[in-house]
Design a protein around this motif. Structure first.
Motif, short mmCIF file in Angstrom:
data_model
loop_
_atom_site.label_atom_id
_atom_site.label_comp_id
_atom_site.label_asym_id
_atom_site.label_seq_id
_atom_site.Cartn_x
_atom_site.Cartn_y
_atom_site.Cartn_z
N LEU A 1 0.83 -1.20 0.00
CA LEU A 1 0.00 0.00 0.00
C LEU A 1 0.86 1.25 0.00
N ASN A 2 0.20 2.41 -0.07
CA ASN A 2 0.96 3.66 -0.11
C ASN A 2 1.31 4.18 1.27
N ALA B 1 -3.11 3.91 5.39
CA ALA B 1 -4.05 3.27 4.47
C ALA B 1 -4.34 1.85 4.91
N THR C 1 -7.78 6.76 11.82
CA THR C 1 -8.35 5.77 10.90
C THR C 1 -9.58 5.09 11.50
N SER D 1 -8.12 -1.55 -1.83
CA SER D 1 -6.94 -0.69 -1.99
C SER D 1 -6.82 -0.10 -3.39
N TYR E 1 -5.10 3.37 -2.76
CA TYR E 1 -4.15 3.12 -1.69
C TYR E 1 -2.99 2.22 -2.12
#
Length: 386
Positions: free
Chosen positions: A56-57, A61, A91, A210, A239
């Motif tokens: 993921l980034n 995320a 989150t 994602s 993401y």
């Protein structure tokens, strides 16, 4: 008079190997998600002994979509620690749920497992422990509590690449484990993260969410013989990790043991230098668990000095030593104050914050720089002792 060299708080360990890999990736034409990302996912899951890994980034995320994949949403509560970066609790709010904070253990600075059950209600759906500074939370009782109350465990392992709990790699224990590869972390991809899980259905959900919510079958668009056709099953997010990030991660993963050995050596130098100084408390570590030494958090008891923690930092800055503070407790931030959280309800987190100084600790340092940090801390402690 020679100018004293400043020692930055953190510098990533990047050399020609990463640069070469980045150039190869750019020349390949795969700049977003592609074969390097898949390779990095496969190697990382083996490294942490996990069944599945999703690149993921960011770790943020990962936390967000792990909460959603676990079915957590409006009206639910998630138990976590107040002594962490706000991404952990942010989150939970993004997922529509409510963070419920449990104070920390004053020694390990991780969530106090003995206080978790008293915060469980009918609304509680998950526990989100954070492995502070690279030392693992006490996962056995956390997993036992989760099983007892049918809760999901989502680990924030932003600090915990390389960490082991009783011989098990962090990444192989909870239902979801979220890692960070930010520029200051032990493994660096600039920005980036990874979620590991032992459940195939959960992994499929994470992959779909994602990347815009596109179906599993649509992922062949990112293979060499990709298709134009795709279907969206969920209003997902952007993401995904990129091959540019993954190419750095592959090199960094190969260097992990070397980089971690340097961190361990420097942490030991700090421990030996500071352990006998009254008013200074070194980070907790033991022989049972493996500390990743993402952070070296020295705690200053202001009662033992004529200066407080903030002034101690100012004196280090004057000597050219970069520092940080981990962390400003979440309930102290204006947004959370407005939601009714009160830092006075978490005295151990407040005490930890008021004494914490994160010293430089990274493989790019040399021993001369480590000794300069030691000298500066010792001089200040001696000059301002009561």
């Amino acid at each position: 008079m020679n100018k004293v060299e400043n020692i930055p708080y953190a510098v990533p360990y990047i050399d020609d190997e990463e640069i070469k890999e980045l150039i190869d990736t750019v020349r390949s034409g795969w700049l977003s998600k592609g074969p390097k990302t898949v390779e990095f996912e496969n190697k990382f899951k083996k490294y942490v002994d996990a069944e599945h890994a999703i690149g993921l980034n960011s770790c943020t995320a990962g936390l967000h979509i792990s909460l959603i994949a676990a079915g957590i949403g409006e009206g639910d509560e998630v138990i976590t620690t107040p002594y962490t970066f706000v991404a952990s609790s942010n989150t939970i709010i993004h997922a529509g749920a409510t963070p419920v904070f449990v104070d920390i253990d004053p020694i390990t600075m991780n969530i106090d497992v003995n206080k978790i059950e008293e915060k469980i209600t009918q609304k509680t759906k998950a526990i989100l422990p954070v492995h502070f500074a690279g030392y693992p939370c006490d996962m056995d009782p956390i997993m036992e509590i989760a099983q007892k109350y049918n809760l999901t465990v989502i680990e924030d392992a932003a600090h915990a690449v390389y960490t082991q709990y009783k011989g098990k790699m962090i990444g192989s224990i909870g239902d979801y484990t979220c890692f960070s590869f930010y520029a200051t972390k032990n493994l660096v991809t600039g920005e980036g993260g990874m979620v590991t899980t032992g459940n195939e259905e959960s992994a499929d959900k994470l992959r779909v969410m994602s990347l815009h919510g596109m179906s599993k079958n649509a992922w062949n668009r990112y293979a060499e013989k990709g298709s134009w056709y795709y279907e969206v099953e969920y209003p997902g997010f952007k993401y995904n990790m990129t091959d540019i990030q993954a190419s750095m991660g592959l090199v960094q993963l190969e260097k992990m043991q070397k980089m971690q050995q340097i961190r361990e050596d420097y942490a030991e130098m700090y421990n030996k230098a500071f352990s006998g100084i009254k008013g200074l408390t070194i980070p907790f570590s033991d022989e049972v668990n493996r500390h990743a030494w993402h952070l070296y958090v020295l705690r200053v008891d202001s009662k033992k000095f004529s200066i407080d923690r903030s002034e101690f930092i100012e004196k280090l800055t004057e000597k050219g030593i970069g520092t940080s503070v981990h962390f400003i407790p979440v309930p102290m931030h204006p947004y959370y104050k407005r939601q009714g959280y009160n830092i006075e309800d978490y005295p151990n987190a407040l005490a930890a914050y008021e004494g914490a100084i994160s010293l430089p600790l990274y493989p790019k340092m040399d021993k001369g720089q480590v000794n300069r940090v030691i000298q500066a801390v010792c001089e200040i402690a001696e000059t301002y002792k009561r």
